[in-house]
Scaffold this active site. Sequence first.
Site, PDB file in Angstrom:
ATOM      1  N   ARG A 145       0.765  -1.250  -0.009  1.00  0.00           N
ATOM      2  CA  ARG A 145       0.148  -0.047   0.103  1.00  0.00           C
ATOM      3  C   ARG A 145       0.867   1.317   0.024  1.00  0.00           C
ATOM      4  NH1 ARG A 145      -2.493  -3.299   3.253  1.00  0.00           N
ATOM      5  NH2 ARG A 145      -3.930  -4.720   2.120  1.00  0.00           N
ATOM      6  N   GLU A 207      -5.079 -13.949   8.842  1.00  0.00           N
ATOM      7  CA  GLU A 207      -5.646 -15.541   8.161  1.00  0.00           C
ATOM      8  C   GLU A 207      -4.782 -16.733   8.589  1.00  0.00           C
ATOM      9  OE1 GLU A 207      -6.982 -12.545   6.819  1.00  0.00           O
ATOM     10  OE2 GLU A 207      -8.670 -12.886   7.830  1.00  0.00           O
ATOM     11  N   ASN A 290      -9.218  -8.787  12.250  1.00  0.00           N
ATOM     12  CA  ASN A 290      -9.812  -9.913  12.917  1.00  0.00           C
ATOM     13  C   ASN A 290      -9.091 -10.927  13.860  1.00  0.00           C
ATOM     14  OD1 ASN A 290      -8.531 -10.760  10.403  1.00  0.00           O
ATOM     15  ND2 ASN A 290      -9.512 -12.727  10.905  1.00  0.00           N
ATOM     16  N   ASP A 332     -15.306 -11.514   9.991  1.00  0.00           N
ATOM     17  CA  ASP A 332     -14.217 -11.062   9.655  1.00  0.00           C
ATOM     18  C   ASP A 332     -14.146  -9.593   9.306  1.00  0.00           C
ATOM     19  OD1 ASP A 332     -11.375 -11.427   8.484  1.00  0.00           O
ATOM     20  OD2 ASP A 332     -12.118 -11.117   6.722  1.00  0.00           O
ATOM     21  N   ARG A 359     -14.970  -1.745   8.361  1.00  0.00           N
ATOM     22  CA  ARG A 359     -15.598  -2.862   7.616  1.00  0.00           C
ATOM     23  C   ARG A 359     -17.018  -3.331   7.816  1.00  0.00           C
ATOM     24  NH1 ARG A 359     -10.684  -6.419   5.930  1.00  0.00           N
ATOM     25  NH2 ARG A 359     -11.926  -8.424   6.730  1.00  0.00           N
TER      26      ARG A 359
END
Lengths: 613, 613
Positions: A145, A207, A290, A332, A359
Site C-alpha cells: 500500500r 488469516e 480480525n 471477519d 468494515r
Amino acid sequence: MKRTGPWIACAALGALAGALLAGPAARAQGTANNAASIPLAQAASNPDNWAMPSLNYAASRYSTLDQITAANASQLEPAWTFSTGVLRGHEGQPLVIGNVMYLVTPFPNTVFALDLNNDGRILWQYTPTQNPEVIPVMCCDTVNRGVAYGDGKIILHQADNTVVALDAATGKVAWSVQLASYKDGATGTEAPLVIGNKVIVGVSGGEFGVNGFVAALDISDGKTLWKAYSEGPDNMILFNSQTTSLGKPVGADSSLKTWKGDEWKIGGGDTWGWYSYDPKLNLLYYGSGNPSTWNPNQRPGDNKWSMTIFARDPDTGMAKWVYQMTPHDQWDYDGVNEMILADLTINGQQVPALVHFDRNGLAYVLNRATGALLAVHKYDPAVNWTTGVDMNPSSPNYGRPTVVQQYAPGSRGVNVNYTGICPAALGSKDEQPAAYDPETGLFYVPTNHVCMDYEPYPVAYTAGQPYVGATLSMYPGPGGYMGRFIAFDPVTGKTVWDIHDQFSDWGGALATSGGVVFYGTLKGYLRAVDAKTGKILYSFKTPSGIIGNVMTYMHDGKQYVAILSGVGGWAGIGLAAGLTDPHAGLGAVGGYAALKDYTTLGGQLTVFALPGS
Amino acid sequence: MKRTGPWIACAALGALAGALLAGPAARAQGTANNAASIPLAQAASNPDNWAMPSLNYAASRYSTLDQITAANASQLEPAWTFSTGVLRGHEGQPLVIGNVMYLVTPFPNTVFALDLNNDGRILWQYTPTQNPEVIPVMCCDTVNRGVAYGDGKIILHQADNTVVALDAATGKVAWSVQLASYKDGATGTEAPLVIGNKVIVGVSGGEFGVNGFVAALDISDGKTLWKAYSEGPDNMILFNSQTTSLGKPVGADSSLKTWKGDEWKIGGGDTWGWYSYDPKLNLLYYGSGNPSTWNPNQRPGDNKWSMTIFARDPDTGMAKWVYQMTPHDQWDYDGVNEMILADLTINGQQVPALVHFDRNGLAYVLNRATGALLAVHKYDPAVNWTTGVDMNPSSPNYGRPTVVQQYAPGSRGVNVNYTGICPAALGSKDEQPAAYDPETGLFYVPTNHVCMDYEPYPVAYTAGQPYVGATLSMYPGPGGYMGRFIAFDPVTGKTVWDIHDQFSDWGGALATSGGVVFYGTLKGYLRAVDAKTGKILYSFKTPSGIIGNVMTYMHDGKQYVAILSGVGGWAGIGLAAGLTDPHAGLGAVGGYAALKDYTTLGGQLTVFALPGS
C-alpha cells in the site's frame, strides 16, 4: 562508434537524482547525502508534494491544490503513463517530493523513483530479493500500500516482512531489518508512517494466526524502539493503568481475560491498515484486524484487542485509549481501515474527532483525545448483522453493537450456512481509504455493497498455514450492484449523494480544494466527481481495474492527478491469482467473476492534467 | 440477494458479441454462425476497419481516414486504454472489424475481442494451452505480430506453431493444426494473411536451423493446400521452369547448387515477416530470412533462397520470380521485412512496384509483375558493408551487392572480431513496418541506426538448440543515436526528412490521408508527425516502450489511433528476458542497456482520439 556503457548512464543518473531532489544547495555540492536531507515536515508542508501515504498525518487525503475545478475537470486528459512491469493488484499510492515520484509495486515490491521533469524517466529502481514462497502466505493478493518518506529515506515494508530504508536520492539500501517471518504467516503489505525519528510499521497475517503488532523503528538504523501487540499480557500490548476505553480504565489483563487459554497467541488483531497521527496530542491512531480463525466458536469471548481502534503515544508505544468495535468477530470485519482526524462541529461544539468507516458497515465518530464515542451510523443501508451500537452510557452494553443473531455465524453452531449477511467479509469498506473535505464537511467513501453466505467449521492451527475455518460466498447487495461511492456526513449519518457501480469501489478517494473528488473503479475508470453534487465530471478507462488510491501533486506550476491501475486485491483475487472456484479467494471469486469481462491484469500509473503546458 | 453466476454473464456475452459483429441481419437471427459471415473483402473495403495485419494487401499501412490532420493532431489525447495482462514484447497491431477490436498478446498468445462500444469491454478471450518450453526457442522475445481475419474467423499463429481459427463472434475454436514443432526449433510469430479461402502462414527459427516455408491452409478446416520451402529441391521450394530471377529462368536445382551437401536442410530462410498480395497479378510476396548459422564459413555458397524476395501464385504456391538480396549472408540481414506494393512513376512510366526496406540497409524497388530490379539505395547513411548493388544488367554480378571485405565477417576467417560493421545484425530496419502515403509519394520508415562487432565461430547443429555461431556487440551508429524515423523516396534515394531517436525506432508506421504519420519509440512515446515536414505534432508517453505498429480506425464517426506498448523484441530483449550480459540477446543487450532508465515491461493498448464526442 564507441559503445555507451551502462555504467556511464548510471553515474550520470545518480548525480541527476541528487540534484533533482536536493534543490540548489545540494546541486552545488552534488552529493546524494545532502540531497537526501529534506525533512519530512518540510516536504509535507508544501502542498505541491504528496509526502505521506495518506497525504498528511490526519489521513484526510484532502489536497489544497485547486487548479482542477468542477468547472474544468471535464477537460482532464492523461499527461503521461508508466508501466510498473508487475501484474497483480496495485493498491496504495505514489509519493511525490519535489521533482521525484516514488512508487512501489506488489510483490516483488520494486520501488521506482521517477523523474517528473521527464515524463517519469526512471531515476533509480530497487527490487528486493524475496522468496516467492511468501506469495501464498498473502491472504488477499500480493499487494503493497505504499512507501513512506522521512530522513531522506524511502521506507519499504516488503511482503516478507523485511523493512528496508533506501536513500531517496540513489535507491541504495541504508538499513534493512526483518520484523517477523512469513514462515509463521506474517507478511508486510501496509504503508509505514514516519513520525519524527520513528518509522511506524505493522503486520499482516490475520488469516494465519499472527498476533498483530505495531512497531516503531529508529529511522536512522532500523532498530526497534518499541513493539506493541494487539493481544496478550499488558506488557506485550503496552497498556497501563491510564489506558481507557470509553472513558474508563480497562484494568489489568484486559486482553487475556477475553480469550480462552492461549488462543490469544494465535489471535490475529493484525495491523495492516493505515496509520494517523495527531502532533498536538502526540497520539498515533490505527485499527486492529480480525481475531484470526473465522470460526468464532473456536475462540469464545470478546477477543480483545482485535477489531479495535488504538490511540498510542508514539514515543513509548503506550496505549492511551482503545475502543473495540466488533467484539467476538463473527464476520471477519477487520478494524484496520483508516482513522481520519477531523475537527468537526458536533452539537455546536468543535471536537477533535476521529472518523472511521469500519468494515462492519458502521461509521464511527470519536473524540480522538479521549476516545469518547460521539456517533455511530450505518453508511451502507444493506448492513443487517447489527441494528446499531448501544449509545446509552449507563447500559452494560454501552458501545457494543447489537447483533442480529440470524446473521451471526456461529450463533446456531458450526457447519451451518448462515445466509444473506450484509456486508460480506470484505466489509462495507475495506482498506480503500476515504477522503475528508473540510470545505464541504463531507467524507467521500468508496464502499462495497456486498453480502455473503458464511459457513464456519473447525480448523486446526499450523504455523504458516491458513487458519480460516469458514467457507464463504459473496454476491451483490440489494439492488444487484456491488459498489457505492458516497458523500457522507458521519455525525448525522446522512448520505448526501451516492454513485452506484457494478463492482466494489476498491480504489481510494481524493478530495481537493477545487471542489472535485476523485476515485477509481474496479472496471478501471478514473472518475472526477463534483464534491457537492456527485455529478461525474470526467471518466477515463485506465489500462486495468483500479484498486489504488488517487493522489495529486503540483509540478512546474501545474496540478496533476495520478492513479495506479492493476486489478487484484481481495475483490480482484480471482483475476490476480487465476482462481476460478467461486468459493476461493476467501469467498470473493464468485461475486466478482464477471470482472473478467471488463479488465485483465496489469500495473500502470496514469497521470492526468488539464490540457496545455 | 441472489448470486449472479458467471455462466449467466457468459451466455449474455456470447449473444452480445454475435449481435455486435453481425449487424442487423444477424442480430435478428442472433446466431454466432451468421454473425461470423462478413467476408474479408467486404470488411477490408470499409475504410473504417483495419481488417488485415498491414491494413491492406499492398501493406501500405496508409489509411484514407482524415479526421486527424496536421492542423488538429496536437489536440490528440488518449481515449481509452487496455492492459493485456502479459509482459514482454508486444509487436504487431490489433484488427478492427465493425464494433470489435481483436488483439493478441505475446506468449501465451491470448486473443481478446474488445467491444468498441464500451471502451474495450472484453467480449471474449482465448488463451491457448502451450508448453512454456517454447519460450527459450524464440530467438528474439516471445512476440506475436498479429492475428488475421477471414471467413468469420480470427486466425492465430501460436508460438508453438499451432495455427488456430477462432469464431470471430464467440472465440470458440473452429479448427487447430500443428504446422511444425518447436522441439525442432520452429516457432510462430508472424501475422498470417488471408487470401480467398487460404490462410498464408510462415515459420520462425532461423537461429535454430529451421528450413523456412510458407504454407497455405484451407480457411474452412486448416488443411494444408501447399507448402513451399525456402531451400531444397525444386519440388520442395515449388520452382518450375518458368520461375525467374532478374528476368531469367533460375533453372533446375537453383537452391541445391548453392549449398554444400545437406546443409540446406538446416539452412534457415525463415518466413516470419510480413505478407503482401496483388489481387490483379494474383501474386503473394514475402521475404526469407538468414541462412541459419551466423558463421558464414560453415556454409559456403550463395545459400539460395535465403535472404530472398519471393513472388508466388497463392493458388499453387509456385514461384513466379525470386530475387536474392544478400547472397551468402555474413551479417544476419534477414530479408523478411514487408513488401509494400505501390504504383510508382519511374522515369515517367507508371510501374507496378514492390518497395522493400531490407535489414541490410538497402531500399529495393522492383517491378512486382516481373521481378525486374528498378532501383536500390541505402536508406541509412551508416551502411558500410556494401558500396551498393551492381545495377549493370550485363555484369556477371548484376543485382548482387558489392561487399566491403573489411566489414564482412568470415572474410578473414573465423574467431576473428570484425568491428565497426553497419548496420548491426538487427539491420537498418527489422520487422517494424514502413508506411507508404500515395499523396506525398513518400515512404515513412522506422529505422535502426546501429552498428556492431561480429565474431563468427564454428557451431554444431543439434535439433531444437540455437545454431548461431557468432558473438556480437551492438552500439549506436555515427552520431551516437540508434533510431531514425525517415521520410524516404526509394526511387531517388532521397531522405526528405528524418527524426533522430536515442534508441531504435522499433514500432511500425502509419500514414493517413490527414497528412499525419504516426510511430512509436522504444522509450514509449507515440508520435504524430506532419507527413510533409517531419514536424512532431503530438507526443504521448505510453506505459511501456513501443515495438508495436500504429493503426487507425473509425468508430461511430470518430477516427481513433491505437498502439500496443510493451517493450521487448530483439531490441528490448534485455529488459524482456532479464538479460544483463552485454553480448546476450544476440548482441542487443549491450547497445540497449540504457533502456532500463526509461521504461519497464508491460502490455497495454492506448487508443487516441481528438477531444469531444
